[in-house]
Each structure stands twice: as structure tokens, then as C-alpha cells.
Design an enzyme around this catalytic site. Structure first.
Site, PDB file in Angstrom:
ATOM      1  N   GLU B 128      20.315  49.454  51.979  1.00 56.52           N
ATOM      2  CA  GLU B 128      18.927  49.758  51.943  1.00 56.52           C
ATOM      3  C   GLU B 128      18.423  48.377  52.223  1.00 56.52           C
ATOM      4  OE1 GLU B 128      18.939  52.606  52.734  1.00 56.52           O
ATOM      5  OE2 GLU B 128      17.402  53.572  51.595  1.00 56.52           O
ATOM      6  N   THR B 181      10.184  51.096  59.269  1.00 57.17           N
ATOM      7  CA  THR B 181       9.847  50.916  57.957  1.00 57.17           C
ATOM      8  C   THR B 181       8.821  49.724  57.504  1.00 57.17           C
ATOM      9  OG1 THR B 181      11.701  52.212  57.529  1.00 57.17           O
ATOM     10  CG2 THR B 181      10.667  51.014  55.588  1.00 57.17           C
TER      11      THR B 181
END
Lengths: 307, 307
Positions: B128, B181
Site C-alpha cells: 500500500e 488516491t
């Protein structure tokens, strides 16, 4: 039924990460009240023992809550209220909430329950408005529902009962200093960082999960408040020492009860709760501040009839 | 066992009031992977189909998570990884999390489970970090644990599995627009008011309680986000219309999946979830934006072996 004698529990609000939303009712600490139907319309405080508080209906929290009840009721008569205070006003364990909820709960019983418990919360909130200037629900909800309650929302009012693990005990110490709710509200910051917020709702989520799964370790890990406790604890002499000693004595977690000055700790089992009580007392004996200590299992039924 | 073929679920993170802490795994949307032991030390991405993504180990999220795993393992060999992407990168339903968790979950199985699931979360978080610059856990935790998971704390990492009501279904629509993001993180405010925070943790408490008590109404009432959704939804054309139509079609609640652009809704029962899907599609057909829709029950086991 013309008259009821009841026990009205003390309550802990602002449970660490559950600031302003999570409260719990105690079992062995509380007031007694007698509520009696009268043919004369109105609310009449006929006796008030144990504390020096106003007896005029519109200046007494039980009176004000009772008036809110009467205003929405089609009952033609009135009620007399006797209050036997055991909870000290200003101690931070829901003294005003005990009186306002007791009044409306008993009135509702005497009239055959015309109102839901949530509605009684609303009436009682008028007592809180009188006591502190804010119509908060986080003490009155657990007093009425018993156990842990979450005030999910005020608009509309939404009270969520939360499961209570069977072995959970509370220890509460009340150092006899005065902090006004309104003062301890003033020192709060109006803004927090998003990061702090995320930590807080992460912990509240963990606490609620721990209460449902009866995971005492998780409850302990989640009893953290990064936002309010660091600020308000400044007003409570010895707070950090009490917290450190309580955790060392085996408490799952420890925090400020309501807006203080009382400090609460949760423990698994009564024996640990007693050890925690001793640890708390030792701190205030050392500092030289008078104090009361309560050890109580969690009250899961709320207000109850006695004898 | 030398080789495993697995299904890696898509996940919804940032579930409304559970911003940054609450995620859930889907059942009918996900990638497939094959992980194979090799005598040569290292992680080797040997196949990557379905998406145009880097295959170099240190530029691929599965590779990076795998390297984190190997660094703490005493295994002398290595692994080959084949990835068959069905989840679109950048869709907001945990595409990178599916790959990084799949890799380390299968590696752990193949070595006889030397690591706990929480440890696998930590390895996956490195994937991530590569994908978005932040080592967040709210997609990888539900992919590994299944069901709903709460990230109570990052320091130390504390993942709390949350009960999942049996009749809960998710509908997810992916409008094919691009939001990074990192961009959708930049537009967030760094400060919120204490009042907003209290509302948010009140709702998260209600949501967690609703999930444990399987109270679908409470889940619906609690699926509210006053803080992030009003800001991020600006980046998603048609968001408000999709939300309004979903709720009108019977959804319990609706919000942004991850950092978008996908939008999720929860419903009680598959039939309602299908009606919600149609309502969502109608909005984007009207606006003229290409879209995929997924209807899925909640996946309560996480990653699983196939065939």
C-alpha cells in the site's frame, strides 16, 4: 398505584474515547426518590435531603424534567417529589441526571407508561439544560436504559444500548474539589486535527466491539482519549498519578468521569476493582485531598423500584 | 505443497463514518493469483494479466509485500507470482490490496503459516505504501481477515474483526473516471471541529453496534459521514444523484468506496442490492459515463484457495 420509591443510579459519561456519546450506569451508587400522584396539577418538590439544592420546581432539575413530562402528558393531576441525594452535586457522576430521570421514570410508571424510554430521555435532558446549560443526554440515557448507552445522534435523538460484559466493574474516586461543568467545557478546543479524530473514532469502534464481544483486553486497549483528557485533566490535581496507579493495580482503563473531578476506572472482576480503589485512595491521601471512593458493578437495568 | 491458486477479494475502505479505520471484503469481485515456491531466493512476478502494471518486483505491490515477508522469514528459497487482475487499478475497491495480501497470504500457507494474520497485514501495508504513498491497512485488513475489520490503532497495529450480519449485500459502481488516491487525500481538511468529530464517532459507534446486533436500521442510520464525503464527493460526477437514487431504491446507506471514484451501497438482501445496482446504473447512463457494477454478499473468510 399512587406512589413509588425508587433508586436512581449515578452514571459515568464521557467514557474516554466516547466523549459526549458514551455513558454507563452504576449499581451501588445513586439517589433515592419518592414520587407521589396528587390531584393538584403541577410538580412539587416536597422534600430534599442530603444536598443543598433549590426546591422551587423551575430551579430544580427533577422539577424541570417533570414539567416537560407534564406538558406532553394528558394527565390532569400532578406529582409530589421527595429527593434523598446520596450523589454529591458537581462530583461528575451524574447527580442532576439521577434526579431528573428518576422523576420522569417514576411518573411514567405511575401513569401506566404512556411514554417510551427515549421520550423520557428527552424530558430529562431539560433537567440537564438547567444544570449545565447544555441539554446533553450522555448521563440521562444510561440512567434510564441501564448499562452502556451510546448517543448516536441528537437530531433526531437516537440512543443505542450497548452490551455490557458480565465481569465489568467500575471504581470511581471523587476528589473533593470543585470544577463547574461549564468551566470544564470552556477549556476544550473547538477544533481538532483530522488525525486525532481518526484515532478517537478508531478507539471508540474498538471499545464498542470489545463491549459486544466481552473482550476485556480490547476494552482496555480502546479506553484512550487523545483529545479531551489531556486538556481537562489539568483541572484535576493528581489525575496522572491516579491513572498510573490504577493501571498498575490492574485496571483495564481509567479516565475522567463526566467533566470531572471524579475519575473512573474499569476492571475485570470485583477484586481488581477493590485493588484499584485502594491505589486511587493512596494517591489522594498522599496529596492530602479529601475523597470518596465507590466500587460498583455495572447497573444493567437503570432506575429501579425499591421496597 | 509447492503451489497455490487463490481468490483475492476486492475491498471497500473508508466506510462512511469509518474513514481510515473500517473496511469490508467483497465476495464476488476479486483477482486470482498463483503463487509457487522456487529454489531461487527472491520474488518473481512471472505473469500479470488484465491490467497494465509494472512486473519488476520492487515496483509491484505484490512484489514489495512479498519482499517484506521474505525479509522476516527464515525460508531459504523464493516465490514466483502470477497475477490475474480483475479489479481495475484506481477504481477504489482495493486493487493493490488484493495483490499484496494475496501474495503474502499464499506464501504463508505454502510455508506452513509461520506468521499471524496481523503480521501479514503489516507486510501487505508495504504494498500500500508503494501504491499510494501511505502504508494504510484499511483495505488489506479485510482482505486478509474477511468481513468487516476495524483498524483501531496503527501504533501498535491493532486489527479488530467486526461481526457481519448475514443478509448484508454490497452494491458497488465504478464510474470510469480517474482520481488518484494521493490527490483525493490532498483535498482533505487537516482540521475538523470537535462537534463534527463527536458526530462522526457517534455514528461509528452506532455502526459497530448495528453490525454486532444485526440491526439493519441502525446500520443505515449510522452510515453517515459529515467530514470526508462532502469534500471528496465533489471529485465524483453524479455522486449525489447516485446516493439519492440508491437510498430511494432501498439501500441502507451509500458512500464513497476508498478514495473513489467507486461508490458503494449496503442493502439488506440480494434483491434490494440488485435494485440499487439498477438505480446506480441509470444515473451514469443518463450522465453518459462508462461504468461497471458489482453486486456481492460480504466475504467473511477473506482470501481463499480455488480449485
Amino acid at each position: 398505584m399512587e406512589e413509588l420509591k425508587i433508586f436512581c443510579p449515578a452514571t459515568i459519561a464521557n467514557i474516554s474515547c466516547g466523549f459526549d456519546v458514551l455513558g454507563v450506569a452504576l449499581d451501588s451508587v445513586g439517589d433515592e426518590m419518592v414520587i407521589r400522584k396528587t390531584s393538584k396539577k403541577g410538580i412539587f418538590i416536597t422534600k430534599l435531603e442530603g444536598q443543598d439544592l433549590p426546591m422551587e420546581t423551575d430551579r430544580n432539575v427533577a422539577g424541570v424534567a417533570g414539567l416537560a413530562f407534564l406538558a406532553e402528558s394528558d394527565y390532569e393531576g400532578g406529582f409530589e417529589i421527595e429527593i434523598y441525594k446520596k450523589i454529591k452535586a458537581g462530583s461528575g457522576i451524574g447527580s442532576s441526571a439521577a434526579s431528573s430521570t428518576g422523576a420522569v421514570w417514576a411518573m411514567n410508571e405511575l401513569l401506566g407508561r404512556p411514554f417510551t424510554t427515549s421520550k423520557l430521555v428527552e424530558f430529562s435532558m431539560e433537567g440537564e439544560r438547567l444544570a449545565s446549560g447544555v441539554a446533553h443526554a450522555d448521563n440521562v440515557a444510561p440512567a434510564l436504559f441501564g448499562g452502556f448507552t451510546l448517543v448516536r445522534s441528537y437530531d433526531p435523538l437516537d440512543i443505542v444500548p450497548i452490551n455490557c460484559p458480565t465481569e465489568l466493574f467500575a471504581t470511581v474516586i471523587h476528589p473533593q474539589i470543585e470544577i463547574k461543568t461549564s468551566d470544564s467545557r470552556k477549556i476544550l478546543k473547538t477544533n481538532i486535527t483530522l488525525k486525532e479524530g481518526i484515532k478517537q473514532w478508531g478507539n471508540l469502534g474498538g471499545l464498542i466491539a470489545g463491549l459486544f464481544t466481552e473482550d476485556y483486553d480490547l476494552i482496555g486497549r480502546s479506553l484512550v482519549d487523545h483529545i479531551v483528557e489531556p486538556i481537562r485533566s489539568i483541572l484535576i490535581p493528581g489525575f496522572n498519578e491516579v491513572k498510573t496507579s490504577s493501571l498498575a493495580a490492574g485496571a483495564l482503563g481509567c479516565g475522567i468521569s463526566g467533566s470531572g473531578p471524579s475519575i473512573f476506572a474499569f476492571s475485570r472482576g470485583e477484586a481488581t476493582a477493590e485493588k484499584v480503589a485502594q491505589a486511587m485512595k493512596d494517591v489522594y491521601q498522599e496529596i492530602g485531598i479529601d475523597h470518596d471512593v465507590h466500587i460498583s458493578k455495572i447497573n444493567t437495568e437503570g432506575i429501579r423500584k425499591i421496597k
